[in-house]
Motif scaffolding. Structure first.
Motif, short mmCIF file in Angstrom:
data_model
loop_
_atom_site.label_atom_id
_atom_site.label_comp_id
_atom_site.label_asym_id
_atom_site.label_seq_id
_atom_site.Cartn_x
_atom_site.Cartn_y
_atom_site.Cartn_z
N ARG A 111 46.08 51.01 36.02
CA ARG A 111 44.50 50.07 35.97
C ARG A 111 44.38 49.50 37.42
O ARG A 111 43.39 50.23 37.86
CB ARG A 111 44.65 49.52 34.69
CG ARG A 111 44.06 49.18 33.64
CD ARG A 111 42.45 47.73 35.01
NE ARG A 111 43.28 46.32 34.67
CZ ARG A 111 42.92 45.72 35.54
NH1 ARG A 111 41.71 45.79 36.26
NH2 ARG A 111 43.45 44.34 35.13
N GLU A 112 45.15 48.05 37.44
CA GLU A 112 44.46 47.68 38.83
C GLU A 112 44.16 48.73 39.75
O GLU A 112 43.45 48.39 40.64
CB GLU A 112 45.00 45.83 38.69
CG GLU A 112 44.23 45.22 39.71
CD GLU A 112 43.05 44.19 40.21
OE1 GLU A 112 42.29 44.45 38.64
OE2 GLU A 112 42.73 44.47 41.02
N HIS A 139 46.95 36.32 36.19
CA HIS A 139 46.58 38.14 37.10
C HIS A 139 45.78 37.16 38.06
O HIS A 139 45.26 36.41 38.44
CB HIS A 139 45.50 38.58 36.12
CG HIS A 139 45.04 40.18 36.47
ND1 HIS A 139 45.52 41.27 36.71
CD2 HIS A 139 43.82 40.24 37.39
CE1 HIS A 139 44.62 41.95 37.03
NE2 HIS A 139 43.79 41.07 37.45
N HIS A 154 44.40 37.98 42.12
CA HIS A 154 43.99 38.36 43.05
C HIS A 154 44.28 37.37 44.73
O HIS A 154 44.53 36.74 44.28
CB HIS A 154 42.65 38.60 42.77
CG HIS A 154 41.82 39.81 42.23
ND1 HIS A 154 41.87 41.41 42.46
CD2 HIS A 154 41.96 40.28 40.50
CE1 HIS A 154 41.39 41.83 42.01
NE2 HIS A 154 41.74 41.00 40.43
N ILE A 172 46.15 42.42 43.82
CA ILE A 172 47.04 41.53 43.23
C ILE A 172 48.19 40.78 43.90
O ILE A 172 48.18 41.75 45.24
CB ILE A 172 46.83 41.88 41.80
CG1 ILE A 172 47.17 43.45 41.85
CG2 ILE A 172 45.61 42.12 41.53
CD1 ILE A 172 47.76 43.45 40.45
#
Ligand code: HCA
Ligand code: CU
Length: 391
Positions: free
Chosen positions: A14-15, A195, A197, A231
């Protein structure tokens, strides 16, 4: 700190797909999903089925692979997206919406009350379908904390399984993350996901700070790929946790697979594994200075908190340079099966240092020096005995 019950939500699919070089084919997605499942992550997160027709097909396909890990997809906070997600057969839906003034103004234009209402509607719907649901606030660290608590309390009461904090722009510091999660831990009953970054290099530290303050789930991606510079990297996060509880991490994950996971994804997205990558980088277990080499040869833990063997990696001691030490050179001579006295090794080491001051050296040069020394000594020895005979 619920260190013993943290879960990884692995978001390479996904990311990671948001990394500029990532254009995974359906087969590559399946390969990544299966490899991550075999590695042992608790969850994988795949791109929203609303993103494109192929994304919908891929999400359904991965949901039906029968993996041991739970399969999540990631959607905007709308009923239409949530319905599409539920119909793919995934185990859960990760819902997200921007909560910072910046995103409210320039992205979706909704007020906090409108966000709260939409969140309750979507969370209640997904729960009513018997699926796991998470609600997350994009750009949490530039959102008003009071707004966050308001929305999180509402979704908590609506039965959300997890609330997520997203440091979307990588602006949070470990202290800020710790504070926000600690307060949130008092406000909600649900699990807490984080989550992070990596714009300022704090992704792993912030993920750990979140766990330390009571978070339960951490998002990662292989090599950290994602939007911009990405991330929390899976390998780096695993290294962080391993250094705190080696046995737990070894029992949860098949650590020797990390190298292949990193290599596979690097190849798929057209990059190389960085030399200094956690665990799998080419220099991750390389020791150079003589003082380090001596101690590592005596006891590796002196300069290694990660045991390379646990990751299927090997230690390397670099000796062909001016910082070298005689203990490491002696070790190399023994590897080559050469019998040299300590005095000889010290003389050779001095020679290596002098040579390395003059030009770059390679291991092969050192090996040649060691071998030549033995040969010369032998012929010198032979000559003396012949001389002896003549006499
Ligand atoms: C995005 C934003 C996101 C969401 C994170 C989350 C972020 O690309 O959709 O769902 O918790 O960084 O905010 O990745
Ligand atoms: Cu993100």
């Amino acid at each position: 700190m619920p260190l013993d019950r943290f879960s990884i939500i692995e978001s390479t699919l996904r990311e990671g797909e948001q990394f500029v070089g990532a254009n995974f084919t359906p087969e590559q997605k399946v390969e990544i999903a299966q490899a991550l499942d075999e590695f042992g992550v608790e969850y994988i997160e795949v791109t929203s089925p609303a993103a494109s027709p192929q994304s919908l097909a891929d999400c359904s396909r991965i949901a039906k692979l029968g993996l041991g890990c739970r399969v999540l997809t990631h959607t905007r906070c709308t009923l239409d997206d949530a319905k599409l997600a539920v119909d793919t057969g995934v185990d859960g839906v990760d819902v997200v919406i921007g909560t910072s003034p910046m995103l409210r103004q320039y992205s979706h234009g909704k007020s906090i009350q409108q966000i709260t209402d939409a969140a309750i509607e979507v969370v209640s719907f997904v729960k009513s379908q018997g699926l796991e649901v998470r609600f997350s606030s994009e750009d949490s660290f530039r959102s008003d904390a009071k707004d966050l608590y308001h929305i999180y309390s509402a979704v908590d009461q609506a039965g959300v399984d997890r609330v997520g904090l997203a440091d979307t722009v990588g602006v949070g510091t470990p202290t800020q993350v710790h504070q926000l999660v600690s307060i949130l831990r008092q406000v909600v009953y649900a699990d807490i996901e984080f989550h992070s970054h990596n714009d300022t290099g704090c992704a792993i530290a912030n993920s750990f700070a979140a766990l330390d303050a009571g978070a339960t789930h951490i998002d990662t991606s292989i090599l950290g790929i994602g939007e911009r510079n990405g991330i929390t990297p899976l390998g780096g996060f695993v290294a962080r946790m391993y250094s705190l509880d080696r046995d737990l991490v070894k029992s949860k994950y098949k650590l020797p697979m990390l190298r292949e996971l990193d290599r596979m994804v690097a190849e798929m997205v057209g990059i190389s594994v960085p030399f200094n990558n956690y665990i799998t980088g080419i220099t991750a277990f390389t020791h150079k200075a003589g003082i380090h080499a001596k101690a590592v040869l005596n006891k590796p833990e002196t300069y290694e908190i990660l045991d390379p063997q646990d990751f299927g990696m090997t230690r390397y001691i670099s000796i062909a340079h001016r910082l070298t030490g005689w203990n490491a050179v002696k070790d190399r001579s023994e590897q080559l099966g050469l019998s040299l006295t300590d005095k000889e090794v010290k003389q050779i080491t001095a020679h290596i240092k002098a040579l390395a001051d003059a030009r770059p050296l390679h291991l092969a040069d050192v090996d040649d020096l060691l071998r030549e020394w033995v040969v010369k000594r032998r012929s010198f020895g032979e000559v003396s005995s012949e001389e002896g005979k003549v006499e």
